[in-house]
Design an enzyme around this catalytic site. Structure first.
Site, PDB file in Angstrom:
ATOM      1  N   ASP A  69       2.503  21.527 -39.019  1.00 36.89           N
ATOM      2  CA  ASP A  69       3.208  21.537 -37.745  1.00 36.89           C
ATOM      3  C   ASP A  69       4.345  22.554 -37.801  1.00 36.89           C
ATOM      4  O   ASP A  69       4.225  23.589 -38.459  1.00 36.89           O
ATOM      5  CB  ASP A  69       3.710  20.125 -37.411  1.00 36.89           C
ATOM      6  CG  ASP A  69       4.472  19.496 -38.582  1.00 36.89           C
ATOM      7  OD1 ASP A  69       5.098  20.236 -39.364  1.00 36.89           O
ATOM      8  OD2 ASP A  69       4.439  18.254 -38.723  1.00 36.89           O
ATOM      9  N   SER A  70       5.470  22.270 -37.128  1.00 30.52           N
ATOM     10  CA  SER A  70       6.586  23.220 -37.113  1.00 30.52           C
ATOM     11  C   SER A  70       7.202  23.423 -38.489  1.00 30.52           C
ATOM     12  O   SER A  70       7.806  24.466 -38.758  1.00 30.52           O
ATOM     13  CB  SER A  70       7.667  22.740 -36.134  1.00 30.52           C
ATOM     14  OG  SER A  70       8.170  21.462 -36.506  1.00 30.52           O
ATOM     15  N   LEU A  71       7.058  22.451 -39.374  1.00 30.25           N
ATOM     16  CA  LEU A  71       7.594  22.589 -40.723  1.00 30.25           C
ATOM     17  C   LEU A  71       6.805  23.621 -41.530  1.00 30.25           C
ATOM     18  O   LEU A  71       7.293  24.120 -42.552  1.00 30.25           O
ATOM     19  CB  LEU A  71       7.587  21.237 -41.447  1.00 30.25           C
ATOM     20  CG  LEU A  71       8.485  20.168 -40.813  1.00 30.25           C
ATOM     21  CD1 LEU A  71       8.247  18.810 -41.472  1.00 30.25           C
ATOM     22  CD2 LEU A  71       9.946  20.559 -40.917  1.00 30.25           C
ATOM     23  N   THR A  72       5.611  23.948 -41.068  1.00 25.13           N
ATOM     24  CA  THR A  72       4.817  25.031 -41.656  1.00 25.13           C
ATOM     25  C   THR A  72       4.924  26.294 -40.817  1.00 25.13           C
ATOM     26  O   THR A  72       4.839  27.406 -41.345  1.00 25.13           O
ATOM     27  CB  THR A  72       3.343  24.602 -41.784  1.00 25.13           C
ATOM     28  OG1 THR A  72       3.265  23.464 -42.644  1.00 25.13           O
ATOM     29  CG2 THR A  72       2.479  25.713 -42.350  1.00 25.13           C
ATOM     30  N   HIS A 251      14.031  18.878 -39.377  1.00 29.36           N
ATOM     31  CA  HIS A 251      13.674  20.213 -39.846  1.00 29.36           C
ATOM     32  C   HIS A 251      14.612  20.660 -40.972  1.00 29.36           C
ATOM     33  O   HIS A 251      15.713  20.147 -41.109  1.00 29.36           O
ATOM     34  CB  HIS A 251      13.693  21.214 -38.683  1.00 29.36           C
ATOM     35  CG  HIS A 251      12.719  20.873 -37.599  1.00 29.36           C
ATOM     36  ND1 HIS A 251      13.087  20.114 -36.493  1.00 29.36           N
ATOM     37  CD2 HIS A 251      11.406  21.163 -37.445  1.00 29.36           C
ATOM     38  CE1 HIS A 251      12.028  19.966 -35.706  1.00 29.36           C
ATOM     39  NE2 HIS A 251      10.995  20.582 -36.268  1.00 29.36           N
TER      40      HIS A 251
END
Length: 303
Positions: A69-72, A251
């Protein structure tokens, strides 16, 4: 025989001769055309084979596929865990980042329909699946919410899809799959981040993030793949100050990015020897990591 009959006979003979010549010429052209088609097909086959040979020669690098997701998705940010990973493997590995902000495990599973064909037959030597932070949202009315049972099933299906893809490509090297659990939630920071947004209250809890992380560990053990327990690691490393790793309670800060990068590199160094980068091991700071390995229970590695 009268003159008229003679003329008619000669005309008929001339017509038959013209037809025979025309048919013969047509057959000659047709045969030549078929021969040319055969040559063209042979040439096309030769060019395609040469192209395949070139591709096989140029695919000398390992490929890493990073899903999440956004963490990637932060691969585009300077200092992200993925950019640090890329630095460690500079010019040695092609890193393919397929992280999309807002994704849950259902979205990620569906995305494999386009992600895998886009690899053009390349078989990653390493795949990370870093998903679950959005699945673990507290409210079931949120579109990102995925029940923990479906979350586990989605992980199983993803792993099976990835293993089958490698098998279908007749891969000569193993594909190592590493699951990464959702990070902890710093609830105070998260509550502050949610103020003034669509959700005035915190949308996540540290306890629920841990619950989904444990579910991921179960899947990793049952499917024979690796798992890095990022939730436990950040708590262990940060103690009461684990929130320093999280900018908005979810995050990463720069220190959170670095912790994950070093943890992943240290994990590879300990468990996947053939993928160890040619870097100074002192650059990978010692980490006490809680990880799952395919055979056996959870192990603690002191690096």
């Amino acid at each position: 025989m009268s003159t008229r009959q003679l003329v008619s006979l000669l005309s008929l003979l001339l017509l038959q001769t013209a037809i025979a010549v025309h048919v013969g010429t047509h057959k000659t052209h047709l045969a030549s055309s078929l021969q040319q088609d055969d040559l063209n097909n042979e040439e096309a086959d030769r060019v395609q084979q040469e192209s395949r040979d070139v591709v096989s020669v140029t695919r000398t690098k390992d490929t890493f596929l990073l899903l999440g997701d956004s963490l990637t998705q932060t691969c585009f940010e300077d200092g992200s865990w993925i950019s640090q990973l890329g630095h460690a493997y500079s010019e040695k590995v092609d890193i393919i980042c397929r992280g999309v902000g807002g994704y849950n495990s259902r979205n990620l599973l569906l995305s494999l329909d386009t992600v895998l064909p886009s690899l053009n037959g390349a078989v990653p030597s390493l795949i990370t699946i870093f998903i679950g932070a959005n699945d673990a949202v507290l409210s079931s009315s949120e579109p990102q919410f995925i029940h923990v049972d479906e979350y586990k099933q989605n992980l199983v299906e993803m792993i099976n899809r990835l293993k089958n893809y490698a098998k279908d490509q007749a891969a000569t090297k193993p594909t190592h799959i590493i699951l990464i659990t959702p990070p902890p939630i710093h609830e105070a920071k998260r509550a502050m981040s949610c103020q003034g947004t669509y959700n005035p209250e915190t949308d996540r809890s540290d306890e629920n993030a841990h619950r989904y992380g444990l579910a991921m560990k179960e899947v990793a053990q049952s499917m024979g793949v690796f798992c890095i327990n990022l939730w436990e690691q950040m708590h262990a490393q940060g103690g009461d100050n684990y929130g320093d790793y999280l900018s908005d309670g979810l995050h990463f800060t720069s220190s959170g990015q670095t912790l994950l990068a070093r943890s992943l590199l240290a994990f590879i160094q300990e468990n996947i020897k053939e993928l160890v980068p040619a870097v100074d091991t002192d650059a990978v700071h010692a980490q006490t990591m809680s990880v799952d390995v395919p055979e056996g229970p959870e192990k603690e590695f002191d690096m």
